[in-house]
Design a protein around this motif. Structure first.
Motif, PDB file in Angstrom:
ATOM      1  N   ARG A 153      -9.500   7.069   8.468  1.00 27.97           N
ATOM      2  CA  ARG A 153     -10.911   7.074   8.055  1.00 27.97           C
ATOM      3  C   ARG A 153     -11.326   8.406   7.450  1.00 27.97           C
ATOM      4  N   LEU A 154     -10.638   9.503   7.814  1.00 26.05           N
ATOM      5  CA  LEU A 154     -10.951  10.794   7.199  1.00 26.05           C
ATOM      6  C   LEU A 154     -10.615  10.756   5.722  1.00 26.05           C
ATOM      7  N   LEU A 155      -9.465  10.242   5.375  1.00 29.79           N
ATOM      8  CA  LEU A 155      -9.093  10.131   3.964  1.00 29.79           C
ATOM      9  C   LEU A 155     -10.083   9.227   3.226  1.00 29.79           C
ATOM     10  N   GLU A 156     -10.514   8.151   3.843  1.00 29.70           N
ATOM     11  CA  GLU A 156     -11.513   7.266   3.220  1.00 29.70           C
ATOM     12  C   GLU A 156     -12.810   8.021   2.961  1.00 29.70           C
ATOM     13  N   ALA A 157     -13.245   8.831   3.936  1.00 34.15           N
ATOM     14  CA  ALA A 157     -14.479   9.610   3.775  1.00 34.15           C
ATOM     15  C   ALA A 157     -14.326  10.634   2.651  1.00 34.15           C
ATOM     16  N   CYS A 158     -13.161  11.258   2.568  1.00 37.19           N
ATOM     17  CA  CYS A 158     -12.911  12.227   1.494  1.00 37.19           C
ATOM     18  C   CYS A 158     -12.872  11.532   0.135  1.00 37.19           C
ATOM     19  N   ARG A 159     -12.320  10.346   0.093  1.00 34.42           N
ATOM     20  CA  ARG A 159     -12.315   9.592  -1.169  1.00 34.42           C
ATOM     21  C   ARG A 159     -13.739   9.243  -1.599  1.00 34.42           C
ATOM     22  N   ARG A 160     -14.584   8.919  -0.632  1.00 32.51           N
ATOM     23  CA  ARG A 160     -15.986   8.641  -0.975  1.00 32.51           C
ATOM     24  C   ARG A 160     -16.645   9.881  -1.575  1.00 32.51           C
ATOM     25  N   LEU A 161     -16.363  11.046  -0.999  1.00 37.89           N
ATOM     26  CA  LEU A 161     -16.894  12.293  -1.581  1.00 37.89           C
ATOM     27  C   LEU A 161     -16.418  12.471  -3.015  1.00 37.89           C
ATOM     28  N   ARG A 162     -15.133  12.201  -3.239  1.00 41.90           N
ATOM     29  CA  ARG A 162     -14.561  12.343  -4.586  1.00 41.90           C
ATOM     30  C   ARG A 162     -15.168  11.339  -5.570  1.00 41.90           C
ATOM     31  N   ASN A 163     -15.620  10.204  -5.067  1.00 38.94           N
ATOM     32  CA  ASN A 163     -16.212   9.190  -5.935  1.00 38.94           C
ATOM     33  C   ASN A 163     -17.709   9.366  -6.132  1.00 38.94           C
ATOM     34  N   THR A 164     -18.312  10.314  -5.386  1.00 33.02           N
ATOM     35  CA  THR A 164     -19.764  10.507  -5.475  1.00 33.02           C
ATOM     36  C   THR A 164     -20.089  11.965  -5.802  1.00 33.02           C
ATOM     37  N   SER A 165     -20.318  12.750  -4.784  1.00 29.56           N
ATOM     38  CA  SER A 165     -20.829  14.111  -4.971  1.00 29.56           C
ATOM     39  C   SER A 165     -19.802  15.133  -5.429  1.00 29.56           C
ATOM     40  N   HIS A 166     -18.513  14.849  -5.292  1.00 30.93           N
ATOM     41  CA  HIS A 166     -17.485  15.836  -5.625  1.00 30.93           C
ATOM     42  C   HIS A 166     -16.421  15.219  -6.522  1.00 30.93           C
ATOM     43  N   ARG A 167     -16.867  14.655  -7.625  1.00 32.81           N
ATOM     44  CA  ARG A 167     -15.955  13.966  -8.559  1.00 32.81           C
ATOM     45  C   ARG A 167     -14.840  14.870  -9.074  1.00 32.81           C
ATOM     46  N   ASP A 168     -15.145  16.160  -9.234  1.00 29.49           N
ATOM     47  CA  ASP A 168     -14.145  17.110  -9.742  1.00 29.49           C
ATOM     48  C   ASP A 168     -13.449  17.868  -8.618  1.00 29.49           C
ATOM     49  N   GLY A 169     -13.676  17.459  -7.390  1.00 28.87           N
ATOM     50  CA  GLY A 169     -13.090  18.150  -6.253  1.00 28.87           C
ATOM     51  C   GLY A 169     -14.038  19.205  -5.715  1.00 28.87           C
ATOM     52  N   LEU A 170     -13.554  19.991  -4.789  1.00 29.24           N
ATOM     53  CA  LEU A 170     -14.344  21.035  -4.139  1.00 29.24           C
ATOM     54  C   LEU A 170     -13.915  22.386  -4.692  1.00 29.24           C
ATOM     55  N   ASP A 171     -14.883  23.185  -5.086  1.00 34.52           N
ATOM     56  CA  ASP A 171     -14.592  24.512  -5.645  1.00 34.52           C
ATOM     57  C   ASP A 171     -14.087  25.474  -4.578  1.00 34.52           C
ATOM     58  N   ILE A 172     -13.302  26.443  -4.990  1.00 35.10           N
ATOM     59  CA  ILE A 172     -12.862  27.513  -4.097  1.00 35.10           C
ATOM     60  C   ILE A 172     -14.091  28.205  -3.526  1.00 35.10           C
ATOM     61  N   GLY A 173     -14.086  28.373  -2.212  1.00 40.66           N
ATOM     62  CA  GLY A 173     -15.187  29.061  -1.544  1.00 40.66           C
ATOM     63  C   GLY A 173     -16.333  28.159  -1.135  1.00 40.66           C
ATOM     64  N   ASP A 174     -16.290  26.892  -1.524  1.00 44.19           N
ATOM     65  CA  ASP A 174     -17.358  25.977  -1.143  1.00 44.19           C
ATOM     66  C   ASP A 174     -16.944  25.203   0.104  1.00 44.19           C
ATOM     67  N   ALA A 175     -17.868  24.422   0.658  1.00 39.29           N
ATOM     68  CA  ALA A 175     -17.582  23.646   1.864  1.00 39.29           C
ATOM     69  C   ALA A 175     -18.397  22.366   1.860  1.00 39.29           C
ATOM     70  N   VAL A 176     -17.835  21.355   2.498  1.00 39.33           N
ATOM     71  CA  VAL A 176     -18.490  20.054   2.630  1.00 39.33           C
ATOM     72  C   VAL A 176     -18.006  19.421   3.933  1.00 39.33           C
ATOM     73  N   ALA A 177     -18.853  18.597   4.552  1.00 40.39           N
ATOM     74  CA  ALA A 177     -18.504  18.016   5.847  1.00 40.39           C
ATOM     75  C   ALA A 177     -18.268  16.514   5.765  1.00 40.39           C
ATOM     76  N   THR A 178     -17.415  16.060   6.678  1.00 42.83           N
ATOM     77  CA  THR A 178     -17.218  14.639   6.933  1.00 42.83           C
ATOM     78  C   THR A 178     -17.211  14.458   8.454  1.00 42.83           C
ATOM     79  N   PRO A 179     -17.378  13.231   8.924  1.00 39.11           N
ATOM     80  CA  PRO A 179     -17.154  12.998  10.347  1.00 39.11           C
ATOM     81  C   PRO A 179     -15.706  13.350  10.701  1.00 39.11           C
ATOM     82  N   ALA A 180     -15.454  13.622  11.967  1.00 37.01           N
ATOM     83  CA  ALA A 180     -14.114  14.011  12.408  1.00 37.01           C
ATOM     84  C   ALA A 180     -13.275  12.827  12.892  1.00 37.01           C
ATOM     85  N   PHE A 181     -13.888  11.674  13.031  1.00 34.56           N
ATOM     86  CA  PHE A 181     -13.188  10.450  13.419  1.00 34.56           C
ATOM     87  C   PHE A 181     -12.384  10.625  14.697  1.00 34.56           C
ATOM     88  N   ASP A 182     -11.044  10.628  14.649  1.00 31.36           N
ATOM     89  CA  ASP A 182     -10.232  10.628  15.868  1.00 31.36           C
ATOM     90  C   ASP A 182      -9.980  12.023  16.460  1.00 31.36           C
TER      91      ASP A 182
END
Length: 175
Positions: free
Chosen positions: A43-72
């Motif tokens: 589910r973490l990979l799924e959450a990261c894919r959602r970020l890539r498909n929405t707010s972070h289409r080009d990925g995450l910049d060096i020095g930036d940060a974003v959160a997802t649930p921690a799942f297991d």
């Protein structure tokens, strides 16, 4: 408020948030990133894919940060940050400091009390552990001083061995 270091496995740390030394694509990798993705489950990979498909289409910049649930994981949140890779000529200490400051910004937005960090950019990204420790400790202490009303009470650096622990302890004593 406390800033400390301990030897351990970041995937077993009981903290409100653990910081992932992610790659810019946010889709898992090696080292800390791979371990966190494996322990958190698919589910973490799924959450990261959602970020890539929405707010972070080009990925995450060096020095930036974003959160997802921690799942297991035992944590509630994973805060992903991308450190500079010294092997690729990314040698600006301000970019490394930003990883820690932006992760704390995100943690504060989540209203967490405890955050556990790895030694972002040490290891495979080539930064000397002493530089990472000095920058990390100074940045975290400065952030706490600038945000006295923040919910964060406990910042821990979770490292893999005694050598890294000793380096972080020296940075903690020096500051």
């Amino acid at each position: 408020m406390s800033v400390s270091v301990e030897i351990g496995d970041l995937t077993h740390v009981e903290a409100d948030a653990v910081v992932n030394a992610a790659n810019s694509m946010l889709l898992g990798g090696g080292g800390v990133d791979g371990a966190i993705h494996a322990a958190a489950g698919p589910r973490l990979l799924e959450a990261c894919r959602r970020l890539r498909n929405t707010s972070h289409r080009d990925g995450l910049d060096i020095g930036d940060a974003v959160a997802t649930p921690a799942f297991d994981l035992p944590a509630s949140w994973v805060i992903h940050t991308v450190g500079p890779n010294l092997h690729r000529g990314q040698d600006d200490p301000a970019r490394l400091a930003s990883c820690f400051a932006r992760s704390l910004d995100v943690a504060a937005e989540l209203d967490v009390r405890s955050v556990a960090f790895p030694a972002v950019s040490a290891g495979a990204f080539g930064w000397p552990a002493a530089d990472v420790a000095r920058i990390a400790v100074a940045t975290c202490r400065s952030w706490l001083a600038e945000h006295p009303a923040a919910s964060i009470e406990d910042i821990r650096f979770v490292v893999l061995d005694e050598r890294a622990r000793d380096v972080f302890e020296a940075a903690l004593r020096a500051g």
